[in-house]
Design a protein around this motif. Structure first.
Motif, PDB file in Angstrom:
ATOM      1  N   GLY A  70      26.910   7.981  18.505  1.00  0.00           N
ATOM      2  CA  GLY A  70      28.224   7.904  17.876  1.00  0.00           C
ATOM      3  C   GLY A  70      28.549   9.046  16.945  1.00  0.00           C
ATOM      4  O   GLY A  70      29.614   9.040  16.310  1.00  0.00           O
ATOM      5  N   LEU A  71      27.670  10.039  16.854  1.00  0.00           N
ATOM      6  CA  LEU A  71      27.920  11.159  15.950  1.00  0.00           C
ATOM      7  C   LEU A  71      28.981  12.100  16.525  1.00  0.00           C
ATOM      8  O   LEU A  71      29.043  12.309  17.733  1.00  0.00           O
ATOM      9  N   PRO A  72      29.805  12.695  15.667  1.00  0.00           N
ATOM     10  CA  PRO A  72      30.848  13.606  16.161  1.00  0.00           C
ATOM     11  C   PRO A  72      30.270  14.940  16.604  1.00  0.00           C
ATOM     12  O   PRO A  72      29.159  15.327  16.218  1.00  0.00           O
ATOM     13  N   ALA A  73      31.033  15.669  17.395  1.00  0.00           N
ATOM     14  CA  ALA A  73      30.641  17.005  17.847  1.00  0.00           C
ATOM     15  C   ALA A  73      31.274  18.047  16.933  1.00  0.00           C
ATOM     16  O   ALA A  73      32.409  17.897  16.481  1.00  0.00           O
ATOM     17  N   HIS A  74      30.504  19.127  16.670  1.00  0.00           N
ATOM     18  CA  HIS A  74      30.987  20.187  15.783  1.00  0.00           C
ATOM     19  C   HIS A  74      31.087  21.489  16.587  1.00  0.00           C
ATOM     20  O   HIS A  74      30.088  22.152  16.850  1.00  0.00           O
TER      21      HIS A  74
ATOM     22  N   VAL B 140      28.805  26.369  11.580  1.00  0.00           N
ATOM     23  CA  VAL B 140      27.878  25.250  11.475  1.00  0.00           C
ATOM     24  C   VAL B 140      26.464  25.828  11.493  1.00  0.00           C
ATOM     25  O   VAL B 140      26.120  26.631  12.365  1.00  0.00           O
ATOM     26  N   ILE B 141      25.658  25.454  10.510  1.00  0.00           N
ATOM     27  CA  ILE B 141      24.286  25.959  10.407  1.00  0.00           C
ATOM     28  C   ILE B 141      23.389  25.068  11.268  1.00  0.00           C
ATOM     29  O   ILE B 141      23.201  23.890  10.983  1.00  0.00           O
ATOM     30  N   VAL B 142      22.850  25.666  12.338  1.00  0.00           N
ATOM     31  CA  VAL B 142      22.078  24.891  13.311  1.00  0.00           C
ATOM     32  C   VAL B 142      20.575  25.067  13.162  1.00  0.00           C
ATOM     33  O   VAL B 142      19.787  24.450  13.883  1.00  0.00           O
ATOM     34  N   GLY B 143      20.152  25.907  12.221  1.00  0.00           N
ATOM     35  CA  GLY B 143      18.727  26.097  11.984  1.00  0.00           C
ATOM     36  C   GLY B 143      18.507  27.014  10.808  1.00  0.00           C
ATOM     37  O   GLY B 143      19.417  27.734  10.383  1.00  0.00           O
TER      38      GLY B 143
ATOM     39  N   ARG C  79      25.565  17.998  16.725  1.00  0.00           N
ATOM     40  CA  ARG C  79      25.939  16.624  16.361  1.00  0.00           C
ATOM     41  C   ARG C  79      25.750  16.351  14.876  1.00  0.00           C
ATOM     42  O   ARG C  79      26.128  15.275  14.394  1.00  0.00           O
ATOM     43  N   LEU C  80      25.151  17.277  14.161  1.00  0.00           N
ATOM     44  CA  LEU C  80      25.042  17.207  12.707  1.00  0.00           C
ATOM     45  C   LEU C  80      25.358  18.583  12.140  1.00  0.00           C
ATOM     46  O   LEU C  80      25.058  19.597  12.759  1.00  0.00           O
ATOM     47  N   THR C  81      25.951  18.631  10.964  1.00  0.00           N
ATOM     48  CA  THR C  81      26.146  19.900  10.281  1.00  0.00           C
ATOM     49  C   THR C  81      24.856  20.274   9.547  1.00  0.00           C
ATOM     50  O   THR C  81      23.970  19.445   9.330  1.00  0.00           O
ATOM     51  N   GLY C  82      24.769  21.534   9.133  1.00  0.00           N
ATOM     52  CA  GLY C  82      23.623  21.945   8.345  1.00  0.00           C
ATOM     53  C   GLY C  82      23.556  21.208   7.019  1.00  0.00           C
ATOM     54  O   GLY C  82      22.473  20.847   6.548  1.00  0.00           O
ATOM     55  N   ARG C  83      24.710  21.015   6.393  1.00  0.00           N
ATOM     56  CA  ARG C  83      24.761  20.277   5.120  1.00  0.00           C
ATOM     57  C   ARG C  83      24.226  18.869   5.295  1.00  0.00           C
ATOM     58  O   ARG C  83      23.453  18.375   4.461  1.00  0.00           O
ATOM     59  N   GLN C  84      24.637  18.201   6.368  1.00  0.00           N
ATOM     60  CA  GLN C  84      24.154  16.850   6.617  1.00  0.00           C
ATOM     61  C   GLN C  84      22.651  16.836   6.858  1.00  0.00           C
ATOM     62  O   GLN C  84      21.925  15.985   6.336  1.00  0.00           O
ATOM     63  N   PHE C  85      22.171  17.808   7.645  1.00  0.00           N
ATOM     64  CA  PHE C  85      20.748  17.834   7.944  1.00  0.00           C
ATOM     65  C   PHE C  85      19.922  18.103   6.693  1.00  0.00           C
ATOM     66  O   PHE C  85      18.857  17.504   6.498  1.00  0.00           O
ATOM     67  N   LEU C  86      20.379  19.003   5.835  1.00  0.00           N
ATOM     68  CA  LEU C  86      19.656  19.290   4.599  1.00  0.00           C
ATOM     69  C   LEU C  86      19.513  18.031   3.753  1.00  0.00           C
ATOM     70  O   LEU C  86      18.447  17.775   3.173  1.00  0.00           O
ATOM     71  N   ALA C  87      20.572  17.226   3.697  1.00  0.00           N
ATOM     72  CA  ALA C  87      20.513  15.976   2.937  1.00  0.00           C
ATOM     73  C   ALA C  87      19.553  14.987   3.582  1.00  0.00           C
ATOM     74  O   ALA C  87      18.783  14.303   2.897  1.00  0.00           O
TER      75      ALA C  87
ATOM     76  N   GLY D  26      16.856  18.073  16.517  1.00  0.00           N
ATOM     77  CA  GLY D  26      17.332  18.266  17.875  1.00  0.00           C
ATOM     78  C   GLY D  26      18.811  17.943  18.019  1.00  0.00           C
ATOM     79  O   GLY D  26      19.508  18.555  18.841  1.00  0.00           O
ATOM     80  N   LEU D  27      19.312  16.997  17.222  1.00  0.00           N
ATOM     81  CA  LEU D  27      20.739  16.672  17.256  1.00  0.00           C
ATOM     82  C   LEU D  27      21.571  17.859  16.779  1.00  0.00           C
ATOM     83  O   LEU D  27      22.645  18.138  17.305  1.00  0.00           O
ATOM     84  N   ARG D  28      21.066  18.566  15.794  1.00  0.00           N
ATOM     85  CA  ARG D  28      21.790  19.718  15.265  1.00  0.00           C
ATOM     86  C   ARG D  28      21.757  20.887  16.241  1.00  0.00           C
ATOM     87  O   ARG D  28      22.678  21.704  16.284  1.00  0.00           O
TER      88      ARG D  28
END
Length: 330
Positions: A193-197, A224-227, A161-169, A153-155
């Motif tokens: 506290g997460l940054p916006a993309h 940014v990959i959101v899904g 609030r998260l990149t796709g790369r971050q979410f995959l990890a 949901g953050l992505r």
């Protein structure tokens, strides 16, 4: 320690057997000559890379390896492992086991899957010499799915609030289940506290991405990959098992997906369109590796169902993406 390959392996049973389950991934930057020798270069390069890494000891000591029949490449990998163990015992290949789950919408298929899941549970109990705590394992994995849905949901927020790369990890961290759950809870507690993309929002469809290479290439190009709809991403936690028994587990994996190798084009198109709209995607990107043709067959129907700019990256080398095509979508 049990390595597994494929989206249809019921990892809950591995947890119930007190095994540390690790989903095996390839490496696009490593030499795949060993895997090419046994599988041939016509097989999906992800499977060839996994076999190469097994043969070179890249995963460390594995007690067993469980392979799902989720696609032809996985099945070919299982056959190769079985034969290698038979004719080349010195290769150090762990004992393989095939979980054959099917996805046809029939009662006979459901009964078939229940039998296969039951056989796998019995084999695990024989391996360990202990009864399996299926209910406890299902509850633990459902809790992780709940937390991953919240992280996803953050992505999907605007801006993400998260990149796709971050979410995959985050989603595929090779951690023991309790540690993974604790870190997901920590991430959610610090979400403010997460940054916006602020980038062009991409929904990624097509084949599996077991490494971050393609995500990094797309996002480095200003997106940014959101899904996504492959088995390392959103579909892995979109539904919960619920009841803690083998019947519920078999039903959960029966209805899993829809993934490109095992679903109709119409099913894929409807699922992709709904998921991309939920993510507020601006661009649909289809991805098909050399040796993995199914995603390209689905793409015209997916594009028509969604009605946003779309680009198909077809016949891509494993772990690579020709991002130039994203700059002029149709």
């Amino acid at each position: 320690m049990v390595g597994y390959v494929g989206a249809d392996v019921p990892v809950e049973l591995l947890t119930a057997a007190e095994a540390f389950a690790v989903r095996l991934t390839g490496d696009p930057d490593a030499d795949s000559a060993a895997g090419d020798l046994y599988l041939g270069t016509g097989v999906d390069p992800m499977a060839r890379s996994i076999l190469s890494r097994l043969l070179t000891g890249a995963y460390g000591e594995l007690d067993r390896i469980v392979v799902a029949h989720d696609c032809e490449a996985s099945l070919r990998l299982f056959y190769a492992l079985r034969e290698l163990r038979r004719v080349e015992p010195g290769a150090g290949v762990p004992e393989p086991y095939l979980v054959d789950v099917r996805h046809l919408p029939h009662r006979t298929t459901a009964r078939y899957n229940r039998r296969r899941i039951g056989e796998f549970a019995a084999r695990l109990a024989a391996w360990t010499g202990r009864p399996l705590d299926v209910a406890g394992a299902v509850a633990a994995h459902d809790e992780r799915r709940r937390l991953l849905a919240a992280v996803a949901g953050l992505r999907r927020e605007r801006p993400a609030r998260l990149t796709g790369r971050q979410f995959l990890a985050v989603a595929n961290a090779p951690l023991p289940l309790p540690e993974h759950v604790a870190l997901l809870e920590k991430l959610l507690s610090e979400a403010a506290g997460l940054p916006a993309h602020h980038r062009r929002r991409v929904f990624l469809t097509g084949g599996d991405h077991d490494t971050p290479h393609v995500y990094e290439a797309i996002e480095a190009d200003g997106h940014v990959i959101v899904g996504e709809d492959h088995s390392f991403g959103d579909p892995s936690f979109e539904s919960q098992v619920g009841a803690g028994d083998l019947d519920a587990l078999a039903e959960h994996y029966h209805r899993g997906g829809p993934y490109a190798p095992a679903s109709t084009a119409a099913e894929r198109a409807a699922h992709t369109a709904a998921a991309a709209r939920r993510c507020h995607a601006d661009l649909l990107v289809g991805y098909a590796r050399t040796g993995d043709d199914a995603p390209a067959w689905d793409f015209p129907d997916q594009r028509a169902a969604l009605g946003i700019p779309a680009v198909l990256l077809d016949r891509q080398e494993y772990g690579r993406a020709d991002v130039k095509e994203l700059r002029c979508p149709a």
